[in-house]
Scaffold this motif. Structure first.
Motif, PDB file in Angstrom:
ATOM      1  N   GLN A  36      30.313  44.799 -31.166  1.00 29.91           N
ATOM      2  CA  GLN A  36      30.151  43.887 -30.014  1.00 29.91           C
ATOM      3  C   GLN A  36      30.101  42.524 -31.122  1.00 29.91           C
ATOM      4  N   VAL A  37      31.010  41.626 -30.559  1.00 33.49           N
ATOM      5  CA  VAL A  37      31.158  40.303 -31.808  1.00 33.49           C
ATOM      6  C   VAL A  37      29.864  39.566 -31.269  1.00 33.49           C
ATOM      7  N   ARG A  38      29.689  39.175 -29.707  1.00 30.09           N
ATOM      8  CA  ARG A  38      28.342  38.615 -29.974  1.00 30.09           C
ATOM      9  C   ARG A  38      27.304  39.281 -28.660  1.00 30.09           C
ATOM     10  N   PRO A  39      25.348  38.559 -29.024  1.00 30.47           N
ATOM     11  CA  PRO A  39      25.209  37.753 -30.298  1.00 30.47           C
ATOM     12  C   PRO A  39      24.916  37.012 -30.956  1.00 30.47           C
ATOM     13  N   ARG A  83      13.068  52.092 -25.707  1.00 30.82           N
ATOM     14  CA  ARG A  83      13.110  51.334 -25.862  1.00 30.82           C
ATOM     15  C   ARG A  83      12.218  49.892 -25.690  1.00 30.82           C
ATOM     16  N   TYR A  84      11.620  48.727 -26.233  1.00 30.65           N
ATOM     17  CA  TYR A  84      11.581  47.513 -25.582  1.00 30.65           C
ATOM     18  C   TYR A  84      12.057  46.504 -26.558  1.00 30.65           C
ATOM     19  N   ALA A  85      12.226  45.687 -25.583  1.00 28.97           N
ATOM     20  CA  ALA A  85      13.807  44.913 -26.322  1.00 28.97           C
ATOM     21  C   ALA A  85      13.823  43.429 -25.381  1.00 28.97           C
ATOM     22  N   TYR A  86      14.460  42.257 -25.576  1.00 28.12           N
ATOM     23  CA  TYR A  86      14.326  41.007 -24.818  1.00 28.12           C
ATOM     24  C   TYR A  86      15.882  41.012 -24.867  1.00 28.12           C
ATOM     25  N   LEU A  87      16.656  40.961 -23.582  1.00 19.55           N
ATOM     26  CA  LEU A  87      18.327  40.698 -23.346  1.00 19.55           C
ATOM     27  C   LEU A  87      18.367  39.852 -22.884  1.00 19.55           C
ATOM     28  N   PRO A  88      19.012  38.808 -23.653  1.00 19.85           N
ATOM     29  CA  PRO A  88      18.926  37.482 -23.958  1.00 19.85           C
ATOM     30  C   PRO A  88      20.265  37.013 -22.803  1.00 19.85           C
ATOM     31  N   HIS A  93      12.220  40.628 -20.641  1.00 19.82           N
ATOM     32  CA  HIS A  93      12.121  41.208 -21.231  1.00 19.82           C
ATOM     33  C   HIS A  93      12.257  43.227 -20.907  1.00 19.82           C
ATOM     34  N   ALA A  94      12.589  44.466 -21.476  1.00 18.98           N
ATOM     35  CA  ALA A  94      13.265  45.462 -20.627  1.00 18.98           C
ATOM     36  C   ALA A  94      12.740  46.471 -22.050  1.00 18.98           C
ATOM     37  N   GLU A  95      12.063  47.682 -20.238  1.00 18.22           N
ATOM     38  CA  GLU A  95      12.147  48.917 -21.296  1.00 18.22           C
ATOM     39  C   GLU A  95      13.151  49.372 -20.346  1.00 18.22           C
ATOM     40  N   LYS A  96      13.994  49.564 -21.732  1.00 14.97           N
ATOM     41  CA  LYS A  96      15.115  50.252 -21.486  1.00 14.97           C
ATOM     42  C   LYS A  96      15.434  51.735 -21.748  1.00 14.97           C
TER      43      LYS A  96
END
Length: 150
Positions: A36-39, A83-88, A93-96
């Motif tokens: 994945q090139v971006r973000p 895992r917990y992450a921010y999905l821009p 914010h997500a619990e994936k």
């Protein structure tokens, strides 16, 4: 209990549960990965979110095709992690909840349709070194494709 990898959830932050289907794609001694090139540039296991009303296997086939252009066969469930992450891309914010399968890439039906994604082949050991997500690395170890692991 589903193991958690990565960052601890932020206190007071609400997280939206985001189930996803991901694949370890193995053929002829190599893994088919997505770059994945971006973000920001990174290598990943092909996969992504399971859409509302969509089953996990249907999502797995769709996501692999979108990110690699390949069709797959014989998916075998390996396990799950969170895992917990921010999905821009989605702005939350997500619990994936990452569900991972081992499968065979069969036929390249075209280029990836997901913007900013390229398919690439590499050894399991190289993929292990390049994967930024500890959960993905744990699933790759679980697959038995990394020398010296079960």
């Amino acid at each position: 209990m589903i193991p958690r990898f990565g960052k601890t959830p932020l206190r007071g932050q609400s997280y939206r549960r985001r189930p996803g289907a991901y694949a370890i794609l193995y053929r002829d001694g190599h893994l088919l990965m997505t770059h994945q090139v971006r973000p920001s540039p990174e290598y990943q296991l092909p996969g992504g979110g399971i859409d509302p009303g969509e089953g996990p296997i249907t999502a797995l086939h769709r996501e692999v095709f979108e990110e690699t252009g390949f069709s797959i066969a014989a998916p075998r469930y390996l396990g799950s992690y969170r895992r917990y992450a921010y999905l821009p891309d989605y702005g939350y914010h997500a619990e994936k909840m990452c569900h991972v399968w081992l499968a065979r890439p069969i036929l390249r039906r075209g280029p990836p349709t997901e913007p900013h994604h390229d398919a690439c082949w590499m050894t399991p050991e190289r993929a292990y070194r390049l994967l930024p997500d500890a959960g993905s690395r744990a699933m790759l170890r679980r697959s038995g494709l990394i020398r010296g692991t079960a």
